[in-house]
Design a protein around this motif. Structure first.
Motif, PDB file in Angstrom:
ATOM      1  N   LEU A   1      -1.552   6.122 -10.676  1.00 27.20           N
ATOM      2  CA  LEU A   1      -0.369   5.934  -9.852  1.00 27.20           C
ATOM      3  C   LEU A   1      -0.426   4.568  -9.166  1.00 27.20           C
ATOM      4  O   LEU A   1       0.578   3.841  -9.111  1.00 27.20           O
ATOM      5  CB  LEU A   1      -0.287   7.055  -8.820  1.00 27.20           C
ATOM      6  N   ALA A   2      -1.595   4.184  -8.659  1.00 28.12           N
ATOM      7  CA  ALA A   2      -1.759   2.861  -8.042  1.00 28.12           C
ATOM      8  C   ALA A   2      -1.536   1.757  -9.063  1.00 28.12           C
ATOM      9  O   ALA A   2      -0.927   0.716  -8.760  1.00 28.12           O
ATOM     10  CB  ALA A   2      -3.159   2.750  -7.433  1.00 28.12           C
ATOM     11  N   LYS A   3      -2.002   1.962 -10.280  1.00 25.19           N
ATOM     12  CA  LYS A   3      -1.851   0.949 -11.327  1.00 25.19           C
ATOM     13  C   LYS A   3      -0.388   0.703 -11.651  1.00 25.19           C
ATOM     14  O   LYS A   3       0.067  -0.453 -11.733  1.00 25.19           O
ATOM     15  CB  LYS A   3      -2.607   1.412 -12.574  1.00 25.19           C
ATOM     16  N   ILE A   4       0.378   1.777 -11.812  1.00 25.89           N
ATOM     17  CA  ILE A   4       1.795   1.629 -12.100  1.00 25.89           C
ATOM     18  C   ILE A   4       2.525   0.994 -10.921  1.00 25.89           C
ATOM     19  O   ILE A   4       3.383   0.127 -11.085  1.00 25.89           O
ATOM     20  CB  ILE A   4       2.419   2.992 -12.440  1.00 25.89           C
ATOM     21  N   ARG A   5       2.176   1.386  -9.712  1.00 28.01           N
ATOM     22  CA  ARG A   5       2.829   0.802  -8.535  1.00 28.01           C
ATOM     23  C   ARG A   5       2.538  -0.690  -8.444  1.00 28.01           C
ATOM     24  O   ARG A   5       3.416  -1.479  -8.072  1.00 28.01           O
ATOM     25  CB  ARG A   5       2.353   1.516  -7.272  1.00 28.01           C
ATOM     26  N   TYR A   6       1.315  -1.085  -8.773  1.00 25.25           N
ATOM     27  CA  TYR A   6       0.985  -2.509  -8.746  1.00 25.25           C
ATOM     28  C   TYR A   6       1.804  -3.270  -9.789  1.00 25.25           C
ATOM     29  O   TYR A   6       2.328  -4.352  -9.521  1.00 25.25           O
ATOM     30  CB  TYR A   6      -0.508  -2.693  -8.998  1.00 25.25           C
ATOM     31  N   GLN A   7       1.923  -2.707 -10.973  1.00 25.69           N
ATOM     32  CA  GLN A   7       2.697  -3.363 -12.019  1.00 25.69           C
ATOM     33  C   GLN A   7       4.169  -3.459 -11.651  1.00 25.69           C
ATOM     34  O   GLN A   7       4.854  -4.393 -12.071  1.00 25.69           O
ATOM     35  CB  GLN A   7       2.535  -2.608 -13.346  1.00 25.69           C
ATOM     36  N   ARG A   8       4.656  -2.499 -10.881  1.00 21.35           N
ATOM     37  CA  ARG A   8       6.056  -2.539 -10.446  1.00 21.35           C
ATOM     38  C   ARG A   8       6.253  -3.422  -9.223  1.00 21.35           C
ATOM     39  O   ARG A   8       7.375  -3.608  -8.773  1.00 21.35           O
ATOM     40  CB  ARG A   8       6.535  -1.124 -10.124  1.00 21.35           C
ATOM     41  N   GLY A   9       5.183  -3.964  -8.652  1.00 21.13           N
ATOM     42  CA  GLY A   9       5.304  -4.815  -7.479  1.00 21.13           C
ATOM     43  C   GLY A   9       5.317  -4.069  -6.165  1.00 21.13           C
ATOM     44  O   GLY A   9       5.554  -4.678  -5.112  1.00 21.13           O
ATOM     45  N   SER A  10       5.038  -2.765  -6.169  1.00 24.78           N
ATOM     46  CA  SER A  10       4.979  -1.974  -4.925  1.00 24.78           C
ATOM     47  C   SER A  10       3.558  -2.028  -4.393  1.00 24.78           C
ATOM     48  O   SER A  10       2.760  -1.101  -4.578  1.00 24.78           O
ATOM     49  CB  SER A  10       5.427  -0.531  -5.195  1.00 24.78           C
ATOM     50  N   LEU A  11       3.240  -3.130  -3.727  1.00 28.49           N
ATOM     51  CA  LEU A  11       1.844  -3.392  -3.356  1.00 28.49           C
ATOM     52  C   LEU A  11       1.351  -2.440  -2.276  1.00 28.49           C
ATOM     53  O   LEU A  11       0.218  -1.942  -2.356  1.00 28.49           O
ATOM     54  CB  LEU A  11       1.712  -4.845  -2.896  1.00 28.49           C
ATOM     55  N   ALA A  12       2.149  -2.213  -1.230  1.00 27.52           N
ATOM     56  CA  ALA A  12       1.706  -1.319  -0.154  1.00 27.52           C
ATOM     57  C   ALA A  12       1.487   0.092  -0.684  1.00 27.52           C
ATOM     58  O   ALA A  12       0.507   0.763  -0.322  1.00 27.52           O
ATOM     59  CB  ALA A  12       2.739  -1.326   0.972  1.00 27.52           C
ATOM     60  N   GLU A  13       2.397   0.551  -1.562  1.00 26.20           N
ATOM     61  CA  GLU A  13       2.241   1.895  -2.140  1.00 26.20           C
ATOM     62  C   GLU A  13       1.009   1.956  -3.047  1.00 26.20           C
ATOM     63  O   GLU A  13       0.316   2.980  -3.101  1.00 26.20           O
ATOM     64  CB  GLU A  13       3.488   2.268  -2.926  1.00 26.20           C
ATOM     65  N   ALA A  14       0.720   0.868  -3.760  1.00 31.19           N
ATOM     66  CA  ALA A  14      -0.483   0.835  -4.599  1.00 31.19           C
ATOM     67  C   ALA A  14      -1.738   0.919  -3.744  1.00 31.19           C
ATOM     68  O   ALA A  14      -2.694   1.640  -4.074  1.00 31.19           O
ATOM     69  CB  ALA A  14      -0.494  -0.443  -5.440  1.00 31.19           C
ATOM     70  N   ALA A  15      -1.763   0.187  -2.634  1.00 28.63           N
ATOM     71  CA  ALA A  15      -2.914   0.247  -1.739  1.00 28.63           C
ATOM     72  C   ALA A  15      -3.089   1.648  -1.167  1.00 28.63           C
ATOM     73  O   ALA A  15      -4.213   2.153  -1.032  1.00 28.63           O
ATOM     74  CB  ALA A  15      -2.749  -0.770  -0.616  1.00 28.63           C
ATOM     75  N   ASP A  16      -1.966   2.313  -0.841  1.00 28.80           N
ATOM     76  CA  ASP A  16      -2.045   3.679  -0.316  1.00 28.80           C
ATOM     77  C   ASP A  16      -2.630   4.629  -1.353  1.00 28.80           C
ATOM     78  O   ASP A  16      -3.469   5.482  -1.029  1.00 28.80           O
ATOM     79  CB  ASP A  16      -0.652   4.136   0.103  1.00 28.80           C
ATOM     80  N   ALA A  17      -2.197   4.497  -2.617  1.00 29.62           N
ATOM     81  CA  ALA A  17      -2.727   5.369  -3.667  1.00 29.62           C
ATOM     82  C   ALA A  17      -4.219   5.130  -3.877  1.00 29.62           C
ATOM     83  O   ALA A  17      -4.997   6.076  -4.058  1.00 29.62           O
ATOM     84  CB  ALA A  17      -1.959   5.142  -4.969  1.00 29.62           C
ATOM     85  N   LEU A  18      -4.657   3.869  -3.846  1.00 28.78           N
ATOM     86  CA  LEU A  18      -6.084   3.571  -4.016  1.00 28.78           C
ATOM     87  C   LEU A  18      -6.909   4.147  -2.875  1.00 28.78           C
ATOM     88  O   LEU A  18      -8.046   4.590  -3.080  1.00 28.78           O
ATOM     89  CB  LEU A  18      -6.291   2.055  -4.101  1.00 28.78           C
ATOM     90  N   SER A  19      -6.351   4.157  -1.685  1.00 26.84           N
ATOM     91  CA  SER A  19      -7.100   4.689  -0.535  1.00 26.84           C
ATOM     92  C   SER A  19      -7.303   6.191  -0.618  1.00 26.84           C
ATOM     93  O   SER A  19      -8.164   6.743   0.070  1.00 26.84           O
ATOM     94  CB  SER A  19      -6.362   4.338   0.762  1.00 26.84           C
ATOM     95  N   ARG A  20      -6.530   6.870  -1.465  1.00 24.56           N
ATOM     96  CA  ARG A  20      -6.647   8.323  -1.591  1.00 24.56           C
ATOM     97  C   ARG A  20      -7.718   8.753  -2.595  1.00 24.56           C
ATOM     98  O   ARG A  20      -7.972   9.946  -2.745  1.00 24.56           O
ATOM     99  CB  ARG A  20      -5.300   8.920  -1.991  1.00 24.56           C
ATOM    100  N   ILE A  21      -8.295   7.800  -3.318  1.00 20.30           N
ATOM    101  CA  ILE A  21      -9.359   8.135  -4.272  1.00 20.30           C
ATOM    102  C   ILE A  21     -10.631   8.416  -3.483  1.00 20.30           C
ATOM    103  O   ILE A  21     -11.111   7.562  -2.736  1.00 20.30           O
ATOM    104  CB  ILE A  21      -9.562   6.980  -5.268  1.00 20.30           C
ATOM    105  N   GLU A  22     -11.194   9.605  -3.662  1.00 21.15           N
ATOM    106  CA  GLU A  22     -12.310  10.051  -2.827  1.00 21.15           C
ATOM    107  C   GLU A  22     -13.673   9.858  -3.472  1.00 21.15           C
ATOM    108  O   GLU A  22     -14.677   9.764  -2.769  1.00 21.15           O
ATOM    109  CB  GLU A  22     -12.116  11.532  -2.473  1.00 21.15           C
ATOM    110  N   HIS A  23     -13.740   9.822  -4.803  1.00 21.65           N
ATOM    111  CA  HIS A  23     -15.024   9.758  -5.493  1.00 21.65           C
ATOM    112  C   HIS A  23     -14.985   8.649  -6.535  1.00 21.65           C
ATOM    113  O   HIS A  23     -13.912   8.255  -6.994  1.00 21.65           O
ATOM    114  CB  HIS A  23     -15.340  11.098  -6.179  1.00 21.65           C
ATOM    115  N   PRO A  24     -16.161   8.137  -6.943  1.00 20.21           N
ATOM    116  CA  PRO A  24     -16.187   7.125  -8.013  1.00 20.21           C
ATOM    117  C   PRO A  24     -15.588   7.686  -9.298  1.00 20.21           C
ATOM    118  O   PRO A  24     -15.821   8.838  -9.668  1.00 20.21           O
ATOM    119  CB  PRO A  24     -17.681   6.814  -8.171  1.00 20.21           C
ATOM    120  N   LEU A  25     -14.815   6.875  -9.980  1.00 14.97           N
ATOM    121  CA  LEU A  25     -14.231   7.275 -11.251  1.00 14.97           C
ATOM    122  C   LEU A  25     -15.261   7.152 -12.366  1.00 14.97           C
ATOM    123  O   LEU A  25     -16.211   6.365 -12.260  1.00 14.97           O
ATOM    124  CB  LEU A  25     -13.018   6.401 -11.567  1.00 14.97           C
TER     125      LEU A  25
END
Length: 662
Positions: free
Chosen positions: A98-122
């Motif tokens: 979700l953060a990746k798509i938001r970044y590609q769409r230019g929604s930077l604040a929303e991308a940062a919010d999605a990244l902050s919700r990741i709790e564990h290493p991928l």
């Protein structure tokens, strides 16, 4: 749902397809047809056909919506999964993409919010991708210091074993994404891990490229945060490093070009020349490198050395701004070297070339305004489906396609064109459904007519059966059966032949009783009577032997008769219900078809208007880009003419000086 297990002893997930309708959606998905996959999935979810795959179906739907750039709707799906306790691995991957798509769409604040919700290493290289994306988002948000911290942490980790595809972006360097077999291949294959045992991902490079991009972006972050020397050192390391593929070699060229032009702005032409010499002669950054190398030589008062890269650059495609600049840089160097005649000729050639290029740009602008660009792109890059990751591979037939290559290569233009292509797909889809609705209406009318015509005939045949009369006959037979069974009368169950034999015996006895005295002397009456007694006994014994089987056959016949009568009554009831309900059903279907037709007719002008608006926006963007090229041409032309005037002035002054000399 056991997905993305990290522990070695984690149980293997069960990926068996338990709902046929879910398999139907997956079939379209694996055929690279996400739109029918999404519609089939949503229809099955609407009718509650996927109880065994509830979470997997939601993840699949969210991923398909992400593929269309509908990140808000996908985010709502992922939020619901979180609320009802989806596994952390699924949740974290969902937020990452979700953060990746938001970044590609230019929604930077929303991308940062999605990244902050990741709790564990991928898992695997996705953790490198996440860190790289996090750094890019922070850079784009103007926080280079925190971006540097994230990228340092990425570089401190051991390299991953597989190549990630870093997101696109204009702020910092990103690796190019090679084409994939489906939209979720572009999403890294995360969804298919969740819904099936093997998604067929093609093998790629053996080593992750994320560290190289992380070093580049870290260098950018350090320079922006004030640590110029530290950033230049990192970029210099990239510029000197051997690279094992074209993607990383392009990154190395980009680093060297960045260092070279930075050195030029800091009045260090010698240092600029050293780093620009590392750039390959053929590549995405070769033109800029040749231009910068020439200016570095010119700044060192070496015009003849500057001529070498500039002459090469001037012979290349004039659609590149660097090539246009080189065409006036060459006569500048010639003039600096004292070759004024050649410089004047070159300036005049440049002015003529700029005039020709200006006319060519006018032709391209006219073709764009006539719709040839957008329509040509659509024709040369057809798509049977809509999707966010469908690439543009071929340029349209245009008067001067070289003018459009830089524009079409831009991320913003490609995304805008994908929006236009999606609108065209939706318009065609609505038209197709309108045609199908017409067919369904004809089918409904045919069935209604057939029902009206066949109903009287069917009712007539049903009335001829006279179920009530048949029931009375059955009851009479059942009463006879019960009476015969109670009397244990085998003759009641005799077949036709046995009944004939019994009738003959009875007739013989009657004849013997009536005419016995008349034939007493001619026939031995006792012997005849004995023979009749024996025949009657044999028949009675045979009837007794056949009685159990024939009684069972009679009982079976009664049961079959009861079943047939029940079927007949049910048929009558169904016929009566159909006579009552079918007209209402036909009316309901007709109403649904009318509502859908009205809905389609309401959507069609909206989609058409949006398509025309998007096409106009694309054409305006292309025209604006070519107008900028024309403005550059005007600037270069003015510079060339001014330089020609200076050369003429210099020549005039020299002649006047020669005349004034004794």
């Amino acid at each position: 749902m056991a997905v993305f297990a990290h522990a070695a002893d984690a149980p293997a997930p069960d990926h068996t397809i338990k709902a046929p309708h879910y398999g139907d959606a997956l079939f379209y998905f694996f055929q690279d047809r996400p739109f029918p996959a999404l519609t089939a999935l949503m229809v099955s979810q609407h009718f509650g056909r996927l109880p065994q795959h509830e979470d997997e179906a939601e993840v699949l739907r969210g991923g398909l919506l992400l593929g269309y750039g509908l990140h808000r709707e996908a985010g709502e799906i992922f939020a619901r999964l979180i609320e009802r306790g989806a596994e952390p691995a699924v949740r974290d991957r969902a937020w990452y993409y979700l953060a990746k798509i938001r970044y590609q769409r230019g929604s930077l604040a929303e991308a940062a919010d999605a990244l902050s919700r990741i709790e564990h290493p991928l898992p695997g290289v996705l953790e490198d991708e996440r860190s790289l994306l996090d750094g890019q988002v922070r850079l784009a948000l103007g926080d280079p210091a925190s971006a540097a911290e994230v990228l340092r942490a990425l570089l401190a980790r051991p390299p991953a074993a597989e190549t990630p595809k870093a997101p696109k972006g204009a702020v910092a360097a990103t690796p190019a994404e090679p084409p994939r077999r489906s939209i979720f291949s572009r999403l890294g294959g995360w969804l298919l891990d969740a819904v099936t045992f093997n998604w067929g991902r093609e093998p790629e490079l053996p080593v992750s490229t994320a560290p190289a991009y992380a070093r580049f972006n870290l260098g950018v972050a350090l320079i922006r945060s004030g640590d110029v020397e530290g950033g230049k050192k990192l970029l210099d390391e990239i510029g000197r490093s051997p690279m094992h593929n074209e993607e990383l070699r392009a990154l190395r060229d980009q680093a060297n070009v960045a260092l070279g032009f930075a050195a030029l702005t800091q009045d260090d032409p010698e240092g600029a020349a050293k780093v620009l010499e590392r750039v390959r002669l053929q590549g995405n950054y070769s033109n800029k490198a040749l231009l910068g190398f020439g200016w570095a030589a010119a700044a060192q008062k070496k015009p003849t050395q500057a001529l070498v890269p500039w002459m090469e650059l001037a012979s290349r495609d004039p659609s590149d701004a660097a090539v246009l600049e080189a065409r006036i840089a060459v006569p500048y160097a010639l003039a600096e070297a004292g070759a004024y005649g050649q410089a004047l000729a070159r300036y005049q050639e440049a002015i003529g070339a700029y005039d020709q290029e200006g006319k060519a740009l006018d032709e391209s602008i006219a073709a764009i305004r006539a719709g040839k660009l957008v329509e040509g792109l659509l024709a040369r890059n057809p798509a049977e489906d809509m999707g966010w990751f469908l690439p543009l591979d071929e340029l349209p037939e245009m008067p001067h396609p070289g003018h459009l290559a830089p524009l079409i290569a831009q991320h913003e233009f490609q995304e805008a064109f994908k929006n236009y292509r999606d609108l065209i797909f939706l318009g065609n889809n609505l038209t197709g459904w309108q045609d199908r609705l017409s067919i369904y209406g004809d089918m409904l009318d045919h069935r209604r007519k057939a029902f009206t015509e066949r109903l009287p005939q069917t009712r007539s045949r049903a009335s001829e059966l006279r179920v009530d009369g048949l029931q009375r006959q059955r009851d009479a037979l059942a009463a006879e059966f019960q009476a015969a069974e109670a009397a244990a009368d085998g003759l009641a169950f005799a077949n036709a032949e046995q009944r004939v034999q019994q009738a003959k015996l009875d007739a013989a006895r009657a004849l013997l009783a009536q005419g016995g005295e008349a034939v007493k002397g001619e026939v031995d009456l006792a012997e005849v009577d004995e023979r009749l007694r024996r025949l009657s006994g044999a028949l009675t014994w045979q009837l007794a032997q056949d009685l159990p089987a024939r009684r069972w056959e009679a009982e079976k016949g009664l049961r079959d008769t009861d079943a047939r009568l029940l079927e007949a009554r049910q048929h009558d009831a169904s016929l009566a219900a159909a006579e009552k309900d079918e007209p209402a059903r036909f009316g309901h279907f007709a109403q649904r078809l009318a509502e859908l037709d009205a809905r389609i007719k309401a959507l069609q002008p909206r989609v058409a208007a949006l398509s025309a608006e998007q096409q106009q926006a694309l054409q305006d963007a292309a025209v604006a880009a070519l107008k900028q090229q024309q403005e550059r041409l005007v600037g270069y032309t003015n510079q060339a003419r001014y330089a020609v005037a200076q050369l003429y002035d210099r020549a005039t002054q020299r002649k006047e000086g020669d005349r004034a000399s004794p």
